[in-house]
Design a protein around this motif. Structure first.
Motif, PDB file in Angstrom:
ATOM      1  N   UNK A 218       0.747  -1.208   0.067  1.00  0.00           N
ATOM      2  CA  UNK A 218       0.006   0.186   0.053  1.00  0.00           C
ATOM      3  C   UNK A 218       1.015   1.217  -0.145  1.00  0.00           C
ATOM      4  N   UNK A 219       1.993   1.142  -0.651  1.00  0.00           N
ATOM      5  CA  UNK A 219       2.780   2.408  -0.739  1.00  0.00           C
ATOM      6  C   UNK A 219       2.116   3.709  -1.351  1.00  0.00           C
ATOM      7  N   UNK A 220       1.113   3.835  -2.048  1.00  0.00           N
ATOM      8  CA  UNK A 220       0.272   5.010  -2.316  1.00  0.00           C
ATOM      9  C   UNK A 220      -0.072   5.606  -1.193  1.00  0.00           C
ATOM     10  N   UNK A 221      -0.435   4.856  -0.170  1.00  0.00           N
ATOM     11  CA  UNK A 221      -1.209   5.561   1.120  1.00  0.00           C
ATOM     12  C   UNK A 221      -0.233   6.407   2.048  1.00  0.00           C
ATOM     13  N   UNK A 222      -0.816   6.921   2.805  1.00  0.00           N
ATOM     14  CA  UNK A 222       0.181   7.890   3.631  1.00  0.00           C
ATOM     15  C   UNK A 222       1.019   6.793   4.574  1.00  0.00           C
ATOM     16  N   UNK A 223       0.497   5.905   5.160  1.00  0.00           N
ATOM     17  CA  UNK A 223       1.304   4.973   5.892  1.00  0.00           C
ATOM     18  C   UNK A 223       1.471   5.371   7.291  1.00  0.00           C
ATOM     19  N   UNK A 224       0.474   5.966   8.057  1.00  0.00           N
ATOM     20  CA  UNK A 224       1.038   6.502   9.366  1.00  0.00           C
ATOM     21  C   UNK A 224       1.394   5.347  10.182  1.00  0.00           C
ATOM     22  N   UNK A 275       7.018  11.888 -12.289  1.00  0.00           N
ATOM     23  CA  UNK A 275       5.733  12.346 -11.785  1.00  0.00           C
ATOM     24  C   UNK A 275       4.970  11.085 -11.248  1.00  0.00           C
ATOM     25  N   UNK A 276       4.842  10.118 -12.043  1.00  0.00           N
ATOM     26  CA  UNK A 276       3.887   8.917 -12.139  1.00  0.00           C
ATOM     27  C   UNK A 276       4.635   7.990 -10.902  1.00  0.00           C
ATOM     28  N   UNK A 277       6.049   7.956 -11.212  1.00  0.00           N
ATOM     29  CA  UNK A 277       6.722   7.015 -10.244  1.00  0.00           C
ATOM     30  C   UNK A 277       6.544   7.674  -8.829  1.00  0.00           C
ATOM     31  N   UNK A 278       6.816   8.832  -8.612  1.00  0.00           N
ATOM     32  CA  UNK A 278       6.551   9.296  -7.276  1.00  0.00           C
ATOM     33  C   UNK A 278       5.263   9.487  -6.703  1.00  0.00           C
ATOM     34  N   UNK A 279       4.343   9.603  -7.414  1.00  0.00           N
ATOM     35  CA  UNK A 279       2.832   9.247  -6.928  1.00  0.00           C
ATOM     36  C   UNK A 279       2.592   7.776  -6.562  1.00  0.00           C
ATOM     37  N   UNK A 280       3.052   6.698  -7.622  1.00  0.00           N
ATOM     38  CA  UNK A 280       2.649   5.358  -7.331  1.00  0.00           C
ATOM     39  C   UNK A 280       3.448   4.786  -6.132  1.00  0.00           C
ATOM     40  N   UNK A 281       4.404   5.447  -5.812  1.00  0.00           N
ATOM     41  CA  UNK A 281       5.437   5.029  -4.700  1.00  0.00           C
ATOM     42  C   UNK A 281       5.109   5.811  -3.272  1.00  0.00           C
ATOM     43  N   UNK A 282       4.163   6.628  -3.409  1.00  0.00           N
ATOM     44  CA  UNK A 282       3.747   7.337  -2.171  1.00  0.00           C
ATOM     45  C   UNK A 282       4.607   8.505  -1.916  1.00  0.00           C
ATOM     46  N   UNK A 283       5.727   8.965  -2.686  1.00  0.00           N
ATOM     47  CA  UNK A 283       6.537  10.156  -2.281  1.00  0.00           C
ATOM     48  C   UNK A 283       5.454  11.424  -2.649  1.00  0.00           C
ATOM     49  N   UNK A 284       4.401  11.207  -3.423  1.00  0.00           N
ATOM     50  CA  UNK A 284       3.577  12.349  -3.664  1.00  0.00           C
ATOM     51  C   UNK A 284       3.901  13.156  -4.458  1.00  0.00           C
ATOM     52  N   UNK A 285       5.315  13.663  -4.645  1.00  0.00           N
ATOM     53  CA  UNK A 285       5.893  14.851  -5.972  1.00  0.00           C
ATOM     54  C   UNK A 285       7.169  14.281  -5.882  1.00  0.00           C
ATOM     55  N   UNK A 286       7.654  14.952  -7.084  1.00  0.00           N
ATOM     56  CA  UNK A 286       8.997  14.581  -7.410  1.00  0.00           C
ATOM     57  C   UNK A 286      10.046  15.057  -6.757  1.00  0.00           C
ATOM     58  N   UNK A 287       9.814  16.340  -5.783  1.00  0.00           N
ATOM     59  CA  UNK A 287      10.636  16.963  -5.177  1.00  0.00           C
ATOM     60  C   UNK A 287      11.049  15.980  -3.888  1.00  0.00           C
ATOM     61  N   UNK A 289      10.618  12.872  -3.686  1.00  0.00           N
ATOM     62  CA  UNK A 289      11.380  11.737  -4.024  1.00  0.00           C
ATOM     63  C   UNK A 289      12.855  11.946  -4.261  1.00  0.00           C
ATOM     64  N   UNK A 290      13.108  13.256  -4.944  1.00  0.00           N
ATOM     65  CA  UNK A 290      14.473  13.555  -4.998  1.00  0.00           C
ATOM     66  C   UNK A 290      15.370  13.758  -3.858  1.00  0.00           C
ATOM     67  N   UNK A 291      14.511  14.156  -2.820  1.00  0.00           N
ATOM     68  CA  UNK A 291      15.379  14.491  -1.573  1.00  0.00           C
ATOM     69  C   UNK A 291      15.529  13.123  -0.781  1.00  0.00           C
ATOM     70  N   UNK A 292      14.744  12.277  -0.990  1.00  0.00           N
ATOM     71  CA  UNK A 292      14.920  10.881  -0.409  1.00  0.00           C
ATOM     72  C   UNK A 292      16.138  10.052  -1.096  1.00  0.00           C
ATOM     73  N   UNK A 293      15.907  10.252  -2.376  1.00  0.00           N
ATOM     74  CA  UNK A 293      17.292   9.685  -3.255  1.00  0.00           C
ATOM     75  C   UNK A 293      18.453  10.195  -2.759  1.00  0.00           C
ATOM     76  N   UNK A 294      18.599  11.383  -2.727  1.00  0.00           N
ATOM     77  CA  UNK A 294      19.864  12.087  -2.270  1.00  0.00           C
ATOM     78  C   UNK A 294      20.422  11.575  -0.824  1.00  0.00           C
ATOM     79  N   UNK A 295      19.254  11.640  -0.076  1.00  0.00           N
ATOM     80  CA  UNK A 295      19.709  11.017   1.360  1.00  0.00           C
ATOM     81  C   UNK A 295      20.101   9.352   1.316  1.00  0.00           C
ATOM     82  N   UNK A 296      19.662   8.766   0.339  1.00  0.00           N
ATOM     83  CA  UNK A 296      19.775   7.005   0.322  1.00  0.00           C
ATOM     84  C   UNK A 296      21.062   7.035  -0.474  1.00  0.00           C
TER      85      UNK A 296
END
Length: 317
Positions: A218-224, A275-287, A289-296
């Motif tokens: 359920x990666x698209x969800x908020x997953x609180x 944009x689709x990848x960010x949405x489908x994997x739950x990052x919501x937006x490209x920015x 997702x970009x920050x997460x990739x830079x961290x990892x």
């Protein structure tokens, strides 16, 4: 009909034989004998595998095959001159040659990987690079293709390589049907990491494992924390404490790792805009997702995608 020459030697790793099932299932899917598999060894006759039982083989001859595949062994050892000579000839006569797991060592020993990109089981990759510095070892790939030479990581990755060969021959729809018959994930992209985020976390309890599976599905969800705690049938406070005890991470960090893994897989597939990848994997937006990739990974997703596309183009040359 396409012929597959499957090369084995004494003490070959028995799991490598599982790759043959992809060709068997392709015949069923296509409704005709599209592949014929020949199991070969230098001398022919019974050859003992890593579990101690033997399979019958045909001896090397003057005939070669459309695709020649070499299985590896649990303990890497020098190959015989006859095996190396046969593989050198096969590299010229066959349309493709491949090595499963430490079969890459055999191909490297024969000189077939010099100047090429190749992979092998993660536990052997650095030693392969040390022994054969002319090889461009990609130590964290499921499989690698460079020209007509294909190599895979260990164990089940041989199935991924075999399904990729089927897709190369008959297209993605046939490969999907083969995957369904084998009850496996449709061919993991070659550049996918050999390590799974779920395996890295290694939760001990079923409750934490159940929460992680829920997150992955359920990666698209908020997953609180509240949602994950409910999946584990625990209170949020109990869940957070147990999760950190078992994984060494917070639930939020673990979910981010799962999202990163899923995003990389979608990038490998090469069919989806960022944009689709960010949405489908739950990052919501490209920015985000970009920050997460830079961290990892220390680099943005665009650089990873460009590297994938460059590798795919190189493989087609």
């Amino acid at each position: 009909m396409l012929t597959i020459g499957f090369v084995v030697f004494d003490d070959f790793q028995v799991m490598g034989m599982a790759a043959l099932s992809a060709f068997e299932m392709a015949n069923l899917v296509l409704g005709r004998p599209a592949y014929r598999v020949h199991v070969l060894s230098e001398q022919g006759g019974p050859v003992r595998n890593s579990l101690g039982f033997a399979i019958d083989t045909a001896a090397f001859g003057e005939d070669f095959f459309d695709t020649t595949v070499t299985i590896g062994s649990l303990r890497v050892k020098p190959s015989t001159p006859g095996l190396l000579a046969y593989l050198r000839d096969a590299a010229v006569a066959s349309r493709r040659v491949a090595g499963i797991c430490t079969g890459a060592y055999v191909l490297a020993e024969a000189g077939l990987l010099d100047g090429r990109r190749a992979t092998t089981h993660w536990n052997h990759a650095r030693n392969l690079q040390r022994l054969y510095p002319a090889v461009k070892v990609e130590e964290d790939r499921i499989f690698s293709v460079d020209g007509n030479v294909w190599t895979s990581a260990g164990m089940t990755a041989g199935i991924d390589l075999a399904m990729a060969l089927v897709e190369d021959d008959f297209g993605a729809e046939v490969a999907k049907a083969v995957a369904r018959k084998l009850v496996v994930y449709l061919r993991r992209p070659g550049g996918q990491s050999q390590f799974s985020a779920l395996l890295d976390l290694e939760p001990r309890s079923d409750r934490v494992r159940r929460a992680l599976v829920h997150a992955k599905e359920n990666l698209r969800d908020e997953l609180s924390v509240e949602e994950l705690a409910a999946a584990a049938n625990l209170s949020p406070r109990q869940f957070s404490r147990l999760f950190r005890q078992e994984t060494g991470q917070t639930p939020a960090k673990a979910v981010e790792h799962l999202r990163l893994e899923a995003a990389r897989v979608m990038m490998e597939e090469g069919r989806h805009p960022m944009d689709v990848i960010a949405r489908e994997t739950g990052f919501a937006d490209r920015e985000r997702m970009r920050r997460a990739f830079l961290r990892a990974y220390g680099q943005p997703p665009q650089m990873i995608r460009r590297a994938v596309e460059a590798g795919r183009a190189s493989a087609l040359e």
